[in-house]
Design a protein around this motif. Structure first.
Motif, short mmCIF file in Angstrom:
data_model
loop_
_atom_site.label_atom_id
_atom_site.label_comp_id
_atom_site.label_asym_id
_atom_site.label_seq_id
_atom_site.Cartn_x
_atom_site.Cartn_y
_atom_site.Cartn_z
N LEU A 138 52.42 -1.70 -15.22
CA LEU A 138 53.17 -1.74 -13.97
C LEU A 138 54.63 -2.05 -14.28
N CYS A 139 55.55 -1.31 -13.66
CA CYS A 139 56.97 -1.51 -13.91
C CYS A 139 57.72 -1.59 -12.59
N TYR A 140 58.79 -2.35 -12.58
CA TYR A 140 59.69 -2.38 -11.43
C TYR A 140 61.10 -2.63 -11.93
N GLY A 141 62.06 -2.28 -11.09
CA GLY A 141 63.46 -2.59 -11.38
C GLY A 141 64.07 -3.27 -10.18
N ALA A 142 64.66 -4.44 -10.40
CA ALA A 142 65.30 -5.19 -9.32
C ALA A 142 66.48 -5.96 -9.91
N PRO A 143 67.53 -5.25 -10.33
CA PRO A 143 68.64 -5.91 -11.03
C PRO A 143 69.46 -6.84 -10.14
N GLU A 144 69.46 -6.63 -8.82
CA GLU A 144 70.27 -7.45 -7.92
C GLU A 144 69.49 -8.61 -7.32
N ALA A 145 68.22 -8.74 -7.69
CA ALA A 145 67.40 -9.80 -7.11
C ALA A 145 67.62 -11.13 -7.85
N GLU A 146 67.39 -12.21 -7.14
CA GLU A 146 67.43 -13.53 -7.76
C GLU A 146 66.04 -13.95 -8.23
N THR A 147 65.02 -13.60 -7.44
CA THR A 147 63.64 -13.87 -7.80
C THR A 147 62.77 -12.68 -7.44
N VAL A 148 61.67 -12.53 -8.18
CA VAL A 148 60.67 -11.49 -7.89
C VAL A 148 59.29 -12.13 -8.04
N VAL A 149 58.45 -11.96 -7.03
CA VAL A 149 57.07 -12.47 -7.10
C VAL A 149 56.14 -11.33 -6.75
N MET A 150 54.85 -11.51 -7.05
CA MET A 150 53.88 -10.46 -6.76
C MET A 150 52.61 -11.05 -6.20
N ASP A 151 51.88 -10.22 -5.46
CA ASP A 151 50.60 -10.58 -4.90
C ASP A 151 49.63 -9.42 -5.14
N PRO A 152 48.49 -9.63 -5.78
CA PRO A 152 48.01 -10.91 -6.32
C PRO A 152 48.84 -11.37 -7.51
N PRO A 153 49.01 -12.68 -7.68
CA PRO A 153 49.84 -13.19 -8.78
C PRO A 153 49.14 -13.00 -10.13
N LEU A 154 49.85 -12.42 -11.08
CA LEU A 154 49.29 -12.21 -12.42
C LEU A 154 50.10 -12.94 -13.49
N MET A 155 51.40 -12.97 -13.31
CA MET A 155 52.26 -13.60 -14.30
C MET A 155 53.62 -13.89 -13.65
N GLU A 156 54.45 -14.63 -14.35
CA GLU A 156 55.79 -14.92 -13.85
C GLU A 156 56.67 -13.69 -14.04
N LEU A 157 57.29 -13.24 -12.97
CA LEU A 157 58.13 -12.04 -13.01
C LEU A 157 59.60 -12.43 -13.07
N LYS A 158 60.40 -11.50 -13.56
CA LYS A 158 61.83 -11.75 -13.71
C LYS A 158 62.61 -10.58 -13.11
N PRO A 159 63.78 -10.86 -12.53
CA PRO A 159 64.66 -9.77 -12.09
C PRO A 159 65.16 -9.01 -13.32
N GLY A 160 65.47 -7.76 -13.15
CA GLY A 160 65.99 -6.96 -14.25
C GLY A 160 66.04 -5.50 -13.89
N LYS A 161 66.75 -4.75 -14.71
CA LYS A 161 66.87 -3.31 -14.49
C LYS A 161 65.51 -2.63 -14.63
N ARG A 162 64.69 -3.13 -15.59
CA ARG A 162 63.32 -2.63 -15.73
C ARG A 162 62.47 -3.71 -16.37
N PHE A 163 61.39 -4.08 -15.70
CA PHE A 163 60.47 -5.10 -16.19
C PHE A 163 59.07 -4.54 -16.11
N CYS A 164 58.35 -4.52 -17.23
CA CYS A 164 57.01 -3.93 -17.29
C CYS A 164 56.01 -4.94 -17.84
N PHE A 165 54.77 -4.81 -17.40
CA PHE A 165 53.69 -5.66 -17.89
C PHE A 165 52.37 -4.94 -17.65
#
Length: 207
Positions: free
Chosen positions: A149-176
Motif C-alpha cells: 500500500l502506498c500514499y503520498g501526502a507531502p503537505e500533511a503534518e500527520t497521517v493515520v490509518m484505519d484499521p491501524p497497522l503501523m505508524e505512518l509518516k507524511p511524505g511524497k511517497r510512503f509504502c508498506f
C-alpha cells in the motif's frame, strides 16, 4: 543313416542363416511444450491524476522473455507482480507488450488522464489536496498473500490509518506491506498544519 545325416546338415545350415532381431530402440524424453506468453494484469493506481503528480502502473506476466512499455519508460523486467511509477505531463495511453520464449506476444493498454492545474486567486481560499497518491500493488490477493500500500501526502503534518497497522509518516511517497485476512478497505486520514483534514481509501479484495 544317410537320411539322418542329410537332415542334420539341413538343420545346421538353417540355424547358421538365422539372425537375432535387432534390439528395440529406447524412446527419447518427451518434448517440453512452451506455453505462450500471458499478461495476468496491467492497471494504473489511478485513471485520473492532477498535473505534476505520479501514478503507479502495475503488471504481471507469465512465460515472458521480455517486457516493455510504450511509450518507453524505465527498463521493465518480467515478473508476477511489478510496479513502475511515472509522472506523465499529459493524458497518456500506456501499452504493455510482453514477448514469450516461443515467440508469441501479448499486449494490454491503460489510459491515465492528466487534469491540468488551475491556479485560483488567493482570495478564493482554494487549497491543494493533501493526498497526491494512493495506490495498492494489487486490487486482489489470495488469503495469506501480502500487498503493498502506498500514499503520498507531502503537505500533511500527520497521517493515520484505519484499521491501524503501523505508524505512518507524511511524505511524497510512503509504502508498506499488509496481509489482509479478508477483503479490507484501508482509510488514510491526513491532517495539515492549518488543521485541514483529508481522507483517502484503498480496498483490497481477498479471494
Amino acid at each position: 543313416m544317410r537320411q539322418s545325416a542329410a537332415l542334420l546338415a539341413v538343420l545346421s545350415l538353417a540355424g547358421c542363416g538365422s539372425q537375432a532381431p535387432p534390439p528395440a530402440q529406447k524412446a527419447g524424453p518427451p518434448a517440453i511444450a512452451v506455453e505462450p506468453v500471458k499478461i495476468t494484469h496491467f492497471y494504473a493506481g489511478s485513471r485520473e491524476i492532477p498535473d505534476n503528480q505520479s501514478v503507479g502502473l502495475c503488471y504481471g506476466v507469465e512465460n515472458a522473455r521480455t517486457v516493455r512499455l510504450e511509450p518507453p519508460a524505465e527498463e521493465l523486467k518480467p515478473g508476477f507482480n511489478r510496479c513502475v511509477y511515472l509522472t506523465p505531463d499529459r493524458t497518456t495511453t500506456y501499452r504493455l507488450v510482453a514477448e514469450g520464449f516461443d515467440g508469441s506476444t501479448a499486449s494490454e493498454s491503460v489510459t491515465v488522464r492528466v487534469k491540468p492545474s488551475v491556479t485560483e486567486p488567493s482570495y478564493a481560499g482554494v487549497q491543494p489536496g493533501l493526498f497526491t497518491l494512493t495506490f495498492a500493488s494489487a486490487p486482489e490477493v489470495s488469503r495469506g498473500d501480502a500487498v503493498t500500500l502506498c500514499y503520498g501526502a507531502p503537505e500533511a503534518e500527520t497521517v493515520v490509518m484505519d484499521p491501524p497497522l503501523m505508524e505512518l509518516k507524511p511524505g511524497k511517497r510512503f509504502c508498506f506491506k499488509a496481509t489482509p485476512d479478508a477483503t479490507t478497505t484501508y482509510r488514510f486520514t491526513a491532517t495539515a498544519r492549518d488543521r485541514r483534514v483529508e481522507s483517502a481509501t484503498l480496498t483490497v479484495i481477498v479471494r
